[in-house]
Design an enzyme around this catalytic site. Structure first.
Site, PDB file in Angstrom:
ATOM      1  N   GLU A  35      23.555   4.589 -29.179  1.00  8.40           N
ATOM      2  CA  GLU A  35      22.614   3.476 -29.411  1.00  8.40           C
ATOM      3  C   GLU A  35      21.179   3.919 -29.688  1.00  8.40           C
ATOM      4  O   GLU A  35      20.399   3.152 -30.242  1.00  8.40           O
ATOM      5  CB  GLU A  35      22.619   2.481 -28.258  1.00  8.40           C
ATOM      6  CG  GLU A  35      23.781   1.514 -28.308  1.00  8.40           C
ATOM      7  CD  GLU A  35      24.780   1.804 -27.216  1.00  8.40           C
ATOM      8  OE1 GLU A  35      24.679   1.188 -26.159  1.00  8.40           O
ATOM      9  OE2 GLU A  35      25.653   2.673 -27.406  1.00  8.40           O
ATOM     10  N   HIS A  37      20.429   6.292 -31.829  1.00 10.81           N
ATOM     11  CA  HIS A  37      20.446   6.316 -33.297  1.00 10.81           C
ATOM     12  C   HIS A  37      20.532   4.887 -33.842  1.00 10.81           C
ATOM     13  O   HIS A  37      19.911   4.567 -34.857  1.00 10.81           O
ATOM     14  CB  HIS A  37      21.658   7.102 -33.810  1.00 10.81           C
ATOM     15  CG  HIS A  37      21.692   8.536 -33.382  1.00 10.81           C
ATOM     16  ND1 HIS A  37      22.584   9.015 -32.443  1.00 10.81           N
ATOM     17  CD2 HIS A  37      20.939   9.597 -33.747  1.00 10.81           C
ATOM     18  CE1 HIS A  37      22.387  10.308 -32.268  1.00 10.81           C
ATOM     19  NE2 HIS A  37      21.399  10.694 -33.033  1.00 10.81           N
ATOM     20  N   GLY A 146      13.266   9.396 -32.972  1.00  3.74           N
ATOM     21  CA  GLY A 146      13.205   8.880 -31.608  1.00  3.74           C
ATOM     22  C   GLY A 146      12.148   9.604 -30.771  1.00  3.74           C
ATOM     23  O   GLY A 146      11.902  10.796 -30.954  1.00  3.74           O
ATOM     24  N   GLU A 147      11.556   8.860 -29.848  1.00  4.77           N
ATOM     25  CA  GLU A 147      10.517   9.445 -28.978  1.00  4.77           C
ATOM     26  C   GLU A 147      11.100  10.347 -27.898  1.00  4.77           C
ATOM     27  O   GLU A 147      10.362  11.018 -27.200  1.00  4.77           O
ATOM     28  CB  GLU A 147       9.672   8.326 -28.352  1.00  4.77           C
ATOM     29  CG  GLU A 147       8.727   7.696 -29.366  1.00  4.77           C
ATOM     30  CD  GLU A 147       7.959   6.494 -28.854  1.00  4.77           C
ATOM     31  OE1 GLU A 147       8.340   5.931 -27.801  1.00  4.77           O
ATOM     32  OE2 GLU A 147       6.989   6.098 -29.530  1.00  4.77           O
TER      33      GLU A 147
END
Ligand code: PAF
Length: 279
Positions: A35, A37, A146-147
């Site tokens: 999730e 991604h 993504g962080e």
């Protein structure tokens, strides 16, 4: 949704879209999608078209790392991409990405010397090289990261600026399991006991986040609190715990806005990373 393997095929599909005036969002991945991604693909839907690449990049793995056993499930990933609304999955072959005479690399100094760059020599050279190649192939308007990989995000932003790439980099928040563990393809390596032990990472960072919220500014104090919590878990072995400037990745003694508090921890043989940024 289309699936293509060849570089020229992917390039010509995107070229055609752009000719028709469509904007293109790009989500580079190494597959075994979760999730985290999914949230990137969803966000990328703000463009007319969304491309997801699935490529386990050998260049960013060290000799003793997990390239060979990195989890792969292409069929499932394609279904996942379709469900989340991608238009194209690009799944190139290593032999086409890195021809036998391949000898050009994107090598960044500065930002890549600390944190994961210090623990994984050559890792960011591999990441920058493959992402630059993928950007050249897809030529997206926006790319989504993504962080959770906060250093990677900063490195990519820097690369785009330094090499004058006309691509907007969009950051998406960390997605967590209900119990707090940051989603990662590598979570699939954990057995039941390790999965429970892995929670120590998000728990320690949450504790640190509260310390900072309550006014602690001294990095050493926050780092030692995180280390103390992680070391209380017998299956955990710390790689690093650091407080750094969120843009330069330089160590900070005093915590302030945009300070990145990041940790990498081995749970058994599995190396997990997690972080938070001070608001
Ligand atoms: O974050 C990843 O999955 C990889 O480092 C990336 C950006 C797809 C490059 O291989």
């Amino acid at each position: 949704m289309k699936t293509v393997f060849g570089i020229s095929e992917a390039r010509s599909i995107v070229k055609q879209w752009k000719k028709e005036g469509d904007t293109v969002g790009f989500v580079p991945t190494m597959g075994f999608l979760h999730e985290g991604h999914g949230s990137l693909i969803k966000k990328a839907r703000e463009n007319d078209k969304v491309v997801v690449s699935i490529f386990v990049n050998p260049l960013q793995f060290g000799e003793n790392e997990d390239f060979g056993r990195y989890p792969r499930d292409f069929e499932k990933d394609c279904l996942f991409c379709e469900t989340y609304g991608a238009d194209l999955v690009f799944h190139p072959d290593v032999s086409e990405m890195y021809m036998p005479d391949f000898c050009t690399f994107v090598d960044m100094t500065g930002l890549t010397q600390n944190l994961c760059g210090a623990s994984r020599p050559g890792h960011f050279r591999g990441v920058c090289t493959v992402v630059a190649k993928l950007f050249n192939i897809i030529n997206p308007d926006r790319a989504y990261f993504g962080e959770k990989d906060a250093q990677q995000l900063a490195v990519i932003r820097q690369m785009v600026q330094d090499l004058s790439m006309d691509i907007e980099i969009v950051a998406c928040p960390i997605v967590r399991e209900p119990d707090g563990l940051a989603k990662s393809s590598r979570n699939s390596y954990l057995n039941d006991e390790e999965r429970k032990a892995a929670l120590v990472l998000s728990r320690a960072l949450k504790y640190a986040e509260n310390m900072v919220k309550e006014g602690t500014k001294n990095s050493a104090e926050v780092i030692s609190a995180i280390k103390r919590i992680i070391e209380s878990e017998p299956l955990a072995h710390i790689d690093y715990v650091k407080a750094v400037d969120g843009l330069t990745m330089k160590d900070l003694e005093i915590i302030g806005p945009q300070t990145l508090i990041a940790a990498a921890v081995y749970i058994g043989k599995t190396r997990l990373i997690d972080n938070f940024t001070v608001k």
